[in-house]
Design a protein around this motif. Structure first.
Motif, PDB file in Angstrom:
ATOM      1  N   HIS A   1       0.857  -1.187   0.000  1.00  0.00           N
ATOM      2  CA  HIS A   1       0.000   0.000   0.000  1.00  0.00           C
ATOM      3  C   HIS A   1       0.895   1.240   0.000  1.00  0.00           C
ATOM      4  O   HIS A   1       1.935   1.260   0.662  1.00  0.00           O
ATOM      5  CB  HIS A   1      -0.889  -0.023   1.247  1.00  0.00           C
ATOM      6  CG  HIS A   1      -1.930   1.027   1.261  1.00  0.00           C
ATOM      7  ND1 HIS A   1      -1.674   2.326   1.635  1.00  0.00           N
ATOM      8  CD2 HIS A   1      -3.246   0.972   0.924  1.00  0.00           C
ATOM      9  CE1 HIS A   1      -2.784   3.031   1.553  1.00  0.00           C
ATOM     10  NE2 HIS A   1      -3.762   2.231   1.124  1.00  0.00           N
ATOM     11  N   PRO A   2       0.538   2.287  -0.733  1.00  0.00           N
ATOM     12  CA  PRO A   2       1.396   3.482  -0.804  1.00  0.00           C
ATOM     13  C   PRO A   2       1.724   4.091   0.568  1.00  0.00           C
ATOM     14  O   PRO A   2       2.851   4.529   0.794  1.00  0.00           O
ATOM     15  CB  PRO A   2       0.580   4.459  -1.650  1.00  0.00           C
ATOM     16  CG  PRO A   2      -0.290   3.590  -2.485  1.00  0.00           C
ATOM     17  CD  PRO A   2      -0.608   2.391  -1.643  1.00  0.00           C
ATOM     18  N   ASP A   3       0.754   4.122   1.485  1.00  0.00           N
ATOM     19  CA  ASP A   3       1.028   4.663   2.821  1.00  0.00           C
ATOM     20  C   ASP A   3       1.989   3.755   3.595  1.00  0.00           C
ATOM     21  O   ASP A   3       2.836   4.223   4.337  1.00  0.00           O
ATOM     22  CB  ASP A   3      -0.267   4.858   3.605  1.00  0.00           C
ATOM     23  CG  ASP A   3      -1.163   5.923   2.977  1.00  0.00           C
ATOM     24  OD1 ASP A   3      -0.618   6.795   2.265  1.00  0.00           O
ATOM     25  OD2 ASP A   3      -2.387   5.870   3.196  1.00  0.00           O
ATOM     26  N   GLU A   4       1.849   2.448   3.404  1.00  0.00           N
ATOM     27  CA  GLU A   4       2.780   1.510   4.040  1.00  0.00           C
ATOM     28  C   GLU A   4       4.174   1.679   3.455  1.00  0.00           C
ATOM     29  O   GLU A   4       5.173   1.595   4.164  1.00  0.00           O
ATOM     30  CB  GLU A   4       2.300   0.074   3.847  1.00  0.00           C
ATOM     31  CG  GLU A   4       3.200  -0.954   4.511  1.00  0.00           C
ATOM     32  CD  GLU A   4       2.800  -2.389   4.234  1.00  0.00           C
ATOM     33  OE1 GLU A   4       3.360  -3.274   4.893  1.00  0.00           O
ATOM     34  OE2 GLU A   4       1.941  -2.627   3.367  1.00  0.00           O
ATOM     35  N   GLN A   5       4.254   1.932   2.152  1.00  0.00           N
ATOM     36  CA  GLN A   5       5.535   2.149   1.488  1.00  0.00           C
ATOM     37  C   GLN A   5       6.261   3.335   2.119  1.00  0.00           C
ATOM     38  O   GLN A   5       7.461   3.261   2.409  1.00  0.00           O
ATOM     39  CB  GLN A   5       5.290   2.388  -0.005  1.00  0.00           C
ATOM     40  CG  GLN A   5       6.526   2.556  -0.841  1.00  0.00           C
ATOM     41  CD  GLN A   5       6.176   2.808  -2.303  1.00  0.00           C
ATOM     42  OE1 GLN A   5       5.042   3.151  -2.655  1.00  0.00           O
ATOM     43  NE2 GLN A   5       7.156   2.647  -3.158  1.00  0.00           N
ATOM     44  N   VAL A   6       5.545   4.424   2.387  1.00  0.00           N
ATOM     45  CA  VAL A   6       6.136   5.608   3.016  1.00  0.00           C
ATOM     46  C   VAL A   6       6.627   5.256   4.425  1.00  0.00           C
ATOM     47  O   VAL A   6       7.746   5.618   4.819  1.00  0.00           O
ATOM     48  CB  VAL A   6       5.119   6.770   3.056  1.00  0.00           C
ATOM     49  CG1 VAL A   6       5.620   7.917   3.914  1.00  0.00           C
ATOM     50  CG2 VAL A   6       4.815   7.255   1.640  1.00  0.00           C
ATOM     51  N   ALA A   7       5.807   4.524   5.185  1.00  0.00           N
ATOM     52  CA  ALA A   7       6.195   4.143   6.548  1.00  0.00           C
ATOM     53  C   ALA A   7       7.429   3.240   6.536  1.00  0.00           C
ATOM     54  O   ALA A   7       8.334   3.393   7.364  1.00  0.00           O
ATOM     55  CB  ALA A   7       5.034   3.451   7.259  1.00  0.00           C
ATOM     56  N   LEU A   8       7.484   2.297   5.598  1.00  0.00           N
ATOM     57  CA  LEU A   8       8.643   1.401   5.498  1.00  0.00           C
ATOM     58  C   LEU A   8       9.912   2.178   5.146  1.00  0.00           C
ATOM     59  O   LEU A   8      10.996   1.904   5.681  1.00  0.00           O
ATOM     60  CB  LEU A   8       8.387   0.304   4.461  1.00  0.00           C
ATOM     61  CG  LEU A   8       7.386  -0.779   4.843  1.00  0.00           C
ATOM     62  CD1 LEU A   8       7.044  -1.634   3.630  1.00  0.00           C
ATOM     63  CD2 LEU A   8       7.911  -1.633   5.977  1.00  0.00           C
ATOM     64  N   LEU A   9       9.791   3.144   4.240  1.00  0.00           N
ATOM     65  CA  LEU A   9      10.954   3.954   3.858  1.00  0.00           C
ATOM     66  C   LEU A   9      11.452   4.794   5.032  1.00  0.00           C
ATOM     67  O   LEU A   9      12.654   4.916   5.248  1.00  0.00           O
ATOM     68  CB  LEU A   9      10.614   4.848   2.671  1.00  0.00           C
ATOM     69  CG  LEU A   9      10.543   4.157   1.316  1.00  0.00           C
ATOM     70  CD1 LEU A   9       9.918   5.068   0.275  1.00  0.00           C
ATOM     71  CD2 LEU A   9      11.918   3.697   0.872  1.00  0.00           C
ATOM     72  N   LYS A  10      10.531   5.361   5.811  1.00  0.00           N
ATOM     73  CA  LYS A  10      10.929   6.147   6.982  1.00  0.00           C
ATOM     74  C   LYS A  10      11.654   5.283   8.003  1.00  0.00           C
ATOM     75  O   LYS A  10      12.684   5.674   8.539  1.00  0.00           O
ATOM     76  CB  LYS A  10       9.707   6.812   7.620  1.00  0.00           C
ATOM     77  CG  LYS A  10       9.190   7.999   6.861  1.00  0.00           C
ATOM     78  CD  LYS A  10       7.982   8.604   7.547  1.00  0.00           C
ATOM     79  CE  LYS A  10       7.423   9.769   6.756  1.00  0.00           C
ATOM     80  NZ  LYS A  10       6.213  10.333   7.380  1.00  0.00           N
ATOM     81  N   THR A  11      11.115   4.098   8.277  1.00  0.00           N
ATOM     82  CA  THR A  11      11.741   3.182   9.236  1.00  0.00           C
ATOM     83  C   THR A  11      13.130   2.764   8.757  1.00  0.00           C
ATOM     84  O   THR A  11      14.084   2.760   9.529  1.00  0.00           O
ATOM     85  CB  THR A  11      10.854   1.939   9.441  1.00  0.00           C
ATOM     86  OG1 THR A  11       9.574   2.363   9.899  1.00  0.00           O
ATOM     87  CG2 THR A  11      11.469   0.977  10.439  1.00  0.00           C
ATOM     88  N   ALA A  12      13.240   2.411   7.481  1.00  0.00           N
ATOM     89  CA  ALA A  12      14.529   1.997   6.933  1.00  0.00           C
ATOM     90  C   ALA A  12      15.536   3.139   6.976  1.00  0.00           C
ATOM     91  O   ALA A  12      16.720   2.930   7.273  1.00  0.00           O
ATOM     92  CB  ALA A  12      14.355   1.492   5.498  1.00  0.00           C
ATOM     93  N   ASP A  13      15.085   4.366   6.704  1.00  0.00           N
ATOM     94  CA  ASP A  13      15.978   5.523   6.748  1.00  0.00           C
ATOM     95  C   ASP A  13      16.456   5.785   8.180  1.00  0.00           C
ATOM     96  O   ASP A  13      17.630   6.097   8.392  1.00  0.00           O
ATOM     97  CB  ASP A  13      15.273   6.748   6.177  1.00  0.00           C
ATOM     98  CG  ASP A  13      16.243   7.910   5.980  1.00  0.00           C
ATOM     99  OD1 ASP A  13      17.343   7.675   5.439  1.00  0.00           O
ATOM    100  OD2 ASP A  13      15.886   9.044   6.366  1.00  0.00           O
TER     101      ASP A  13
END
Length: 196
Positions: free
Chosen positions: A84-96
């Motif tokens: 999901h696009p919102d999950e994608q943003v959350a995953l990128l923030k966590t990984a960063d």
């Protein structure tokens, strides 16, 4: 023209041909044998060409125990098919954040975004079939958000573990007459478009 005794015998059928030409007696199915054969062909392709696991055939709705409009499959792909696009943003923030924390410790860790695979519904179809919204709605009406963990699983167990999964979806497996299988993700309703 007749064959002489010194000619080679005919070529042995492939394992898939043998599987599909054997009489199909699948318990619990009231579906046409051609639909059962199609589901078995897609199941074989997913297992041996795409490394899916936990593949199961479903003939009855896990919600109502009524026969499904056609046989469906469920299985676990080797990697997540849809984020999901919102999950994608959350995953990128966590990984960063993890990458920045490792950088402060002196390690130069690359950005690693991981999402666990999820069980999916698979709808086997043929290329020459005509699908309407009504037919897709009949399929979606007989399934839960996620496939059951086991045939005896209760309806409560069919809630997704992923909070971002808010609509039903199926993987539409379209089989061409030349045995090529193409896969599409079809959602029940409107979904937010993915970000690039």
């Amino acid at each position: 023209m007749t064959r002489s005794g010194d000619m080679k015998p005919a070529v042995e059928p492939s394992p898939l041909q043998s599987l599909l030409t054997d009489p199909i007696l699948l318990p619990g199915s009231t579906h046409l044998p051609s639909l059962q054969t199609l589901a078995i062909q897609v199941q074989h392709d997913l297992r041996y060409q795409h490394s899916w696991t936990d593949l199961r055939l479903h003939f009855r709705s896990p919600l109502t125990n009524e026969p499904l409009p056609r046989p469906l499959l469920s299985g676990l792909p080797p990697q997540r098919l849809y984020i999901h696009p919102d999950e994608q943003v959350a995953l990128l923030k966590t990984a960063d954040q993890q990458r920045k924390a490792s950088k402060e410790k002196g390690a130069n860790k690359p950005l690693e975004v991981t999402a666990e695979p999820e069980h999916e519904w698979i709808l086997p179809t043929r290329l020459n079939e005509k699908w309407t919204l009504h037919r897709l709605s009949d399929v979606f009406g007989g399934i839960g958000m996620v496939p059951p963990a086991a045939e005896t699983a209760a309806t409560e167990d069919m809630r997704p573990a992923n909070p971002w999964r808010t609509t039903k979806r199926v993987v539409l497996a379209t089989v061409d007459p030349d045995s090529t299988v193409v896969y599409y993700i079809v959602h029940d309703g409107v979904v937010k478009p993915r970000q690039n």
